[in-house]
Motif scaffolding. Sequence first.
Motif, mmCIF file in Angstrom:
data_model
loop_
_atom_site.group_PDB
_atom_site.id
_atom_site.type_symbol
_atom_site.label_atom_id
_atom_site.label_comp_id
_atom_site.label_asym_id
_atom_site.label_seq_id
_atom_site.Cartn_x
_atom_site.Cartn_y
_atom_site.Cartn_z
ATOM 1 N N ALA A 1 0.814 -1.211 0.000
ATOM 2 C CA ALA A 1 0.000 0.000 0.000
ATOM 3 C C ALA A 1 0.846 1.259 0.000
ATOM 4 O O ALA A 1 0.382 2.315 -0.444
ATOM 5 N N ASP A 2 2.074 1.168 0.491
ATOM 6 C CA ASP A 2 2.942 2.335 0.546
ATOM 7 C C ASP A 2 4.386 1.871 0.644
ATOM 8 O O ASP A 2 4.669 0.776 1.133
ATOM 9 N N ASP A 3 5.301 2.704 0.154
ATOM 10 C CA ASP A 3 6.723 2.374 0.146
ATOM 11 C C ASP A 3 7.475 3.698 0.275
ATOM 12 O O ASP A 3 7.460 4.510 -0.646
ATOM 13 N N ARG A 4 8.116 3.921 1.415
ATOM 14 C CA ARG A 4 8.732 5.223 1.650
ATOM 15 C C ARG A 4 9.844 5.126 2.677
ATOM 16 O O ARG A 4 10.002 4.097 3.327
ATOM 17 N N ARG A 5 10.572 6.198 2.805
ATOM 18 C CA ARG A 5 11.629 6.283 3.812
ATOM 19 C C ARG A 5 11.063 6.934 5.065
ATOM 20 O O ARG A 5 10.273 7.880 4.974
ATOM 21 N N PRO A 6 11.465 6.432 6.249
ATOM 22 C CA PRO A 6 10.882 6.947 7.494
ATOM 23 C C PRO A 6 11.106 8.433 7.721
ATOM 24 O O PRO A 6 10.343 9.063 8.458
ATOM 25 N N ASP A 7 12.134 9.018 7.093
ATOM 26 C CA ASP A 7 12.388 10.441 7.320
ATOM 27 C C ASP A 7 11.622 11.338 6.358
ATOM 28 O O ASP A 7 11.868 12.537 6.290
ATOM 29 N N ASP A 8 10.657 10.749 5.614
ATOM 30 C CA ASP A 8 9.794 11.592 4.783
ATOM 31 C C ASP A 8 9.084 12.618 5.668
ATOM 32 O O ASP A 8 8.761 12.351 6.827
ATOM 33 N N GLU A 9 8.794 13.746 5.119
ATOM 34 C CA GLU A 9 8.265 14.866 5.901
ATOM 35 C C GLU A 9 6.865 14.596 6.435
ATOM 36 O O GLU A 9 6.135 13.737 5.964
ATOM 37 N N ASP A 10 6.510 15.347 7.478
ATOM 38 C CA ASP A 10 5.146 15.433 8.008
ATOM 39 C C ASP A 10 4.635 14.148 8.646
ATOM 40 O O ASP A 10 3.418 13.950 8.744
ATOM 41 N N GLY A 11 5.537 13.267 9.086
ATOM 42 C CA GLY A 11 5.097 12.064 9.776
ATOM 43 C C GLY A 11 4.226 11.161 8.930
ATOM 44 O O GLY A 11 3.339 10.481 9.423
#
Length: 241
Positions: free
Chosen positions: A218-228
């Motif tokens: 459903a999602d794939d991202r890095r934990p330090d992406d902005e805005d929590g």
Amino acid sequence: MDENESPAVRLDGVHKRYGEVVALDGLSLSVDRGELFGFLGANGAGKTTTIKLLTGQRTPDAGSVSVLGRDPSDDPVETRRHLGVLPEREDPPSFVTPREYFAFVGRVRDIDEETLDARIDGWTHRFGFRDQLDTLCTDLSRGQRQKVMITASFLHEPDLVFIDEPLANLDPVMQERLKAFLVDYTSEDNTVFLSTHHVDVAEGICSRVGILRDGRLADDRRPDDEDGRLLDAFFDGVRSE
């Protein structure tokens, strides 16, 4: 593509059913070598099924699976030589000691005695259970048994380790030591595939996180992406179920 240049993990359009239950519904995912990848999802999202496919314990109904450039079901013995696996809720054999269990693991993994002794010494120092090396595993606490299983998973220094909720039953100090070790381990171009439903763990140590929902990524991202957004993405999925 050369095996050494291929991703550590790749799933393309993978489907898996158990009777009427759809565990994975077209899951596609790629994890590069050297990543500490967090596989985040609620209970029942399909995380354990995914690990079983990647470690050759199950085969997909459709789609393809690749681990270190190999199909784990076609070449399970060679693939597993390079893997470490720490399942959730698995204990060492009851009526052997940790030392005896590690000796067995060393023989299976072709680790020479001197190297094995050095690695056991390193892990018992890291986790502080040297005094329990000659205690029957059945007499160890749940946390001590977890330390034994973690150690056994890393004794052969595998290229890729699959870990399912590794911090369970560890006290806070040991949790921090293990998390620091996992970060260091991947800095040497090894890969860790960490399955968890704890957002704080994924955010704290993982270089990238995939969120599994209803058998799909459903999602794939890095934990330090902005805005929590990692936290929001996970809980939005939980609330929608």
